[in-house]
Structure formats: structure tokens, C-alpha cells
Design a protein around this motif. Structure first.
Motif, PDB file in Angstrom:
ATOM      1  N   ILE A 270       0.859  -1.190   0.000  1.00 50.38           N
ATOM      2  CA  ILE A 270       0.000   0.000   0.000  1.00 50.38           C
ATOM      3  C   ILE A 270       0.895   1.239   0.000  1.00 50.38           C
ATOM      4  O   ILE A 270       1.813   1.337   0.818  1.00 50.38           O
ATOM      5  CB  ILE A 270      -0.919   0.010   1.233  1.00 50.38           C
ATOM      6  CG1 ILE A 270      -1.731  -1.294   1.289  1.00 50.38           C
ATOM      7  CG2 ILE A 270      -1.816   1.230   1.233  1.00 50.38           C
ATOM      8  CD1 ILE A 270      -2.695  -1.378   2.465  1.00 50.38           C
ATOM      9  N   HIS A 271       0.602   2.150  -0.902  1.00 50.84           N
ATOM     10  CA  HIS A 271       1.448   3.338  -1.088  1.00 50.84           C
ATOM     11  C   HIS A 271       0.591   4.607  -1.013  1.00 50.84           C
ATOM     12  O   HIS A 271      -0.593   4.585  -1.334  1.00 50.84           O
ATOM     13  CB  HIS A 271       2.149   3.256  -2.442  1.00 50.84           C
ATOM     14  CG  HIS A 271       2.889   1.969  -2.638  1.00 50.84           C
ATOM     15  ND1 HIS A 271       4.236   1.821  -2.441  1.00 50.84           N
ATOM     16  CD2 HIS A 271       2.441   0.724  -2.969  1.00 50.84           C
ATOM     17  CE1 HIS A 271       4.592   0.573  -2.655  1.00 50.84           C
ATOM     18  NE2 HIS A 271       3.513  -0.118  -2.971  1.00 50.84           N
ATOM     19  N   LEU A 272       1.252   5.690  -0.603  1.00 52.05           N
ATOM     20  CA  LEU A 272       0.573   6.981  -0.452  1.00 52.05           C
ATOM     21  C   LEU A 272       1.382   8.006  -1.233  1.00 52.05           C
ATOM     22  O   LEU A 272       2.617   7.941  -1.263  1.00 52.05           O
ATOM     23  CB  LEU A 272       0.530   7.332   1.042  1.00 52.05           C
ATOM     24  CG  LEU A 272      -0.225   8.568   1.484  1.00 52.05           C
ATOM     25  CD1 LEU A 272      -1.712   8.459   1.176  1.00 52.05           C
ATOM     26  CD2 LEU A 272      -0.019   8.789   2.997  1.00 52.05           C
ATOM     27  N   ASP A 273       0.698   8.961  -1.844  1.00 56.60           N
ATOM     28  CA  ASP A 273       1.430   9.924  -2.679  1.00 56.60           C
ATOM     29  C   ASP A 273       1.939  11.103  -1.842  1.00 56.60           C
ATOM     30  O   ASP A 273       1.713  11.188  -0.634  1.00 56.60           O
ATOM     31  CB  ASP A 273       0.558  10.396  -3.853  1.00 56.60           C
ATOM     32  CG  ASP A 273      -0.483  11.394  -3.431  1.00 56.60           C
ATOM     33  OD1 ASP A 273      -0.909  11.364  -2.261  1.00 56.60           O
ATOM     34  OD2 ASP A 273      -0.879  12.220  -4.266  1.00 56.60           O
ATOM     35  N   CYS A 274       2.649  11.992  -2.508  1.00 55.94           N
ATOM     36  CA  CYS A 274       3.327  13.118  -1.854  1.00 55.94           C
ATOM     37  C   CYS A 274       2.341  14.049  -1.146  1.00 55.94           C
ATOM     38  O   CYS A 274       2.671  14.623  -0.103  1.00 55.94           O
ATOM     39  CB  CYS A 274       4.137  13.906  -2.880  1.00 55.94           C
ATOM     40  SG  CYS A 274       3.200  14.326  -4.384  1.00 55.94           S
ATOM     41  N   ASP A 275       1.149  14.226  -1.709  1.00 58.77           N
ATOM     42  CA  ASP A 275       0.147  15.097  -1.081  1.00 58.77           C
ATOM     43  C   ASP A 275      -0.706  14.337  -0.062  1.00 58.77           C
ATOM     44  O   ASP A 275      -1.608  14.905   0.553  1.00 58.77           O
ATOM     45  CB  ASP A 275      -0.773  15.708  -2.147  1.00 58.77           C
ATOM     46  CG  ASP A 275      -0.017  16.661  -3.061  1.00 58.77           C
ATOM     47  OD1 ASP A 275       0.983  17.254  -2.619  1.00 58.77           O
ATOM     48  OD2 ASP A 275      -0.439  16.813  -4.226  1.00 58.77           O
ATOM     49  N   GLU A 276      -0.444  13.076   0.046  1.00 58.83           N
ATOM     50  CA  GLU A 276      -1.129  12.212   1.003  1.00 58.83           C
ATOM     51  C   GLU A 276      -2.649  12.185   0.817  1.00 58.83           C
ATOM     52  O   GLU A 276      -3.410  12.096   1.777  1.00 58.83           O
ATOM     53  CB  GLU A 276      -0.725  12.590   2.447  1.00 58.83           C
ATOM     54  CG  GLU A 276       0.703  12.106   2.677  1.00 58.83           C
ATOM     55  CD  GLU A 276       1.545  12.916   3.636  1.00 58.83           C
ATOM     56  OE1 GLU A 276       1.045  13.884   4.199  1.00 58.83           O
ATOM     57  OE2 GLU A 276       2.740  12.566   3.798  1.00 58.83           O
ATOM     58  N   ASP A 277      -3.047  12.289  -0.445  1.00 59.93           N
ATOM     59  CA  ASP A 277      -4.474  12.224  -0.731  1.00 59.93           C
ATOM     60  C   ASP A 277      -4.826  11.250  -1.856  1.00 59.93           C
ATOM     61  O   ASP A 277      -5.929  11.320  -2.415  1.00 59.93           O
ATOM     62  CB  ASP A 277      -5.054  13.619  -1.002  1.00 59.93           C
ATOM     63  CG  ASP A 277      -4.391  14.317  -2.177  1.00 59.93           C
ATOM     64  OD1 ASP A 277      -3.535  13.714  -2.842  1.00 59.93           O
ATOM     65  OD2 ASP A 277      -4.739  15.490  -2.424  1.00 59.93           O
ATOM     66  N   VAL A 278      -3.901  10.358  -2.174  1.00 61.03           N
ATOM     67  CA  VAL A 278      -4.179   9.282  -3.133  1.00 61.03           C
ATOM     68  C   VAL A 278      -3.463   8.016  -2.652  1.00 61.03           C
ATOM     69  O   VAL A 278      -2.301   8.069  -2.252  1.00 61.03           O
ATOM     70  CB  VAL A 278      -3.678   9.615  -4.559  1.00 61.03           C
ATOM     71  CG1 VAL A 278      -4.113   8.515  -5.529  1.00 61.03           C
ATOM     72  CG2 VAL A 278      -4.179  10.968  -5.043  1.00 61.03           C
ATOM     73  N   ILE A 279      -4.180   6.894  -2.719  1.00 63.26           N
ATOM     74  CA  ILE A 279      -3.641   5.586  -2.337  1.00 63.26           C
ATOM     75  C   ILE A 279      -3.325   4.791  -3.599  1.00 63.26           C
ATOM     76  O   ILE A 279      -4.066   4.868  -4.579  1.00 63.26           O
ATOM     77  CB  ILE A 279      -4.689   4.791  -1.509  1.00 63.26           C
ATOM     78  CG1 ILE A 279      -5.160   5.570  -0.282  1.00 63.26           C
ATOM     79  CG2 ILE A 279      -4.188   3.398  -1.172  1.00 63.26           C
ATOM     80  CD1 ILE A 279      -4.240   5.508   0.885  1.00 63.26           C
ATOM     81  N   LEU A 280      -2.242   4.048  -3.560  1.00 62.11           N
ATOM     82  CA  LEU A 280      -1.927   3.099  -4.628  1.00 62.11           C
ATOM     83  C   LEU A 280      -1.760   1.720  -4.000  1.00 62.11           C
ATOM     84  O   LEU A 280      -0.955   1.548  -3.080  1.00 62.11           O
ATOM     85  CB  LEU A 280      -0.638   3.511  -5.340  1.00 62.11           C
ATOM     86  CG  LEU A 280      -0.090   2.534  -6.392  1.00 62.11           C
ATOM     87  CD1 LEU A 280      -1.016   2.400  -7.587  1.00 62.11           C
ATOM     88  CD2 LEU A 280       1.305   2.990  -6.868  1.00 62.11           C
TER      89      LEU A 280
END
Lengths: 129, 129
Positions: B75-85
Motif C-alpha cells: 500500500i502506497h501513499l502519494d506526496c500530497d497524502e491524498d491518493v492511495i496506490l
């Protein structure tokens, strides 16, 4: 060409849809940003990813400041017609404003989001005027 | 473990963030769906992708009807912490309710969205009770 393809997209009430950019070579998911009709149209017509900045409330050509342009190889739409997927060549190999390859550099490990990718270039160098 | 990792996510005003699922082997982007706190928590605790259905307004375990579960590898989170991968193993090899491998089966070709992936299984068979 006509704009029927633009109307086929199920734009949300705010006029936006999410757009995922995936690296054509290697398949890394690089970014998720937002598009309105104009951003998608510009993306199609220029071959470079354009997005709608929700914070700045304007169209934004990815890489316009950093040079880290996304050259679009192909454009895909999902089954519900409310999400775009771009296959791109990421110029400079850096998609993230933190200077990393992908924006998805934080990984959940034992209850913590851990940065798992190196900073390839100092953002102060990327964005200096 | 504490829920600090849940609070680090920048949930939107409606309590949701987009979650992209990518196939761990091969790297295909399969789906984009939505998560609230509970969906992410269940995803982490069960190891199977859970989403928030905006139309049905309830938590939905991906594959609960079809059997096409997404086993979560990371589970990954983007730089803005508003999208999950999510990196997933797609059980059955079919992520889309149309019976296709990926939801992103329409490709923009000369101003038309053209289906470019075969239906692997008839939805009537997938969803029969």
C-alpha cells in the motif's frame, strides 16, 4: 475531429475526473492529478499532459516550471467513463515535486508510511527561477 | 498498532480519497475506486481491497459478489497524502465488472474511445446468483 469523445467522459459535478499517469516503459504509476474538459482537450491536442490544479484553480501543463513534462503515448478511459489513464514518457525521470521518480514513494510498513524512494534532484534546484 | 497512519491521509471533505489498484505482476492499472477511513482500515487488516461505493453508499469488499478479490501486496501513499496506490494480485484475472482484465479498456484512437480488450467472461455468468 468532433468533440464527441470529450462528451463521452462522465465529468463530475465539479467538472473534473481523476487522471492517472503511468510510465509507458516499466509501468510505474507516477501521478494522479485532475482534468477538466479543457485539460483533456489540451492533452490530446498537444501530446503533453495538462491538468486542472484544484488549489490554484487553473490549467497546468505538467512540467511547465520543472521541465518534467509528461509526453503522452496513449489515453485510456475506464468502464464507468469517469477516470482517465495516461501512458506517458516522463521527461527527466522525475514526476514528483519532491524530486522523486514517482509521487507514490511512501509505503505502509508496520503501521508507518515510510519513504522508499530516493530524492533524485533537490526541489530547490528543480524550481529555481 | 495505532491509527496514526490513518490520520496521516488527507481525507477530502467527503471523507474519501481515490485508490488506484495496480497488478503486482505485469503492472497493469486495473481499477480506480474510492476509500474512506473504514475501507482503508479493512484493506490493511484483511489484506483484501475494500472500497467505499459512492453509488450504494456502503463499504464494498472488491470481489464480494464476483469472487474477483484483490489480494493486497503493498500500500502506497502519494506526496500530497491524498491518493492511495495498491499493488494487488487480481484473483480470477478479471478486475472489471464488464468481464475484462482491466477497467481501462477503452483507448482514444482518432477521436473515438475504442474497446481494446476482450471480454474474458460474460458478466451474466460472473454475477449470477
Amino acid at each position: 475531429m468532433s468533440d464527441n469523445w470529450l462528451s463521452k467522459v462522465n465529468w463530475a459535478q465539479d467538472g473534473l475526473v481523476p487522471a492517472v499517469a503511468q510510465e509507458a516503459s516499466g509501468g510505474r504509476v507516477l501521478t494522479l492529478a485532475w482534468m477538466n474538459r479543457e485539460a483533456l482537450k489540451k492533452t490530446v491536442h498537444t501530446g503533453e499532459a495538462h491538468y486542472w490544479s484544484r488549489s490554484r484553480k487553473k490549467i497546468w501543463r505538467k512540467g511547465e516550471e520543472s521541465g518534467h513534462v509528461q509526453k503522452v503515448k496513449s489515453i485510456h478511459l475506464d468502464c464507468d467513463e469517469d477516470v482517465i489513464l495516461l501512458e506517458v514518457e516522463q521527461i527527466g525521470g522525475i514526476a514528483c515535486h519532491t524530486g522523486r521518480h514517482s509521487c507514490f514513494f511512501q509505503k505502509l510498513i508496520d503501521g508507518n508510511w515510510v519513504p522508499t524512494e530516493p530524492v533524485l534532484k533537490d526541489p530547490a534546484e528543480i524550481y529555481r527561477k
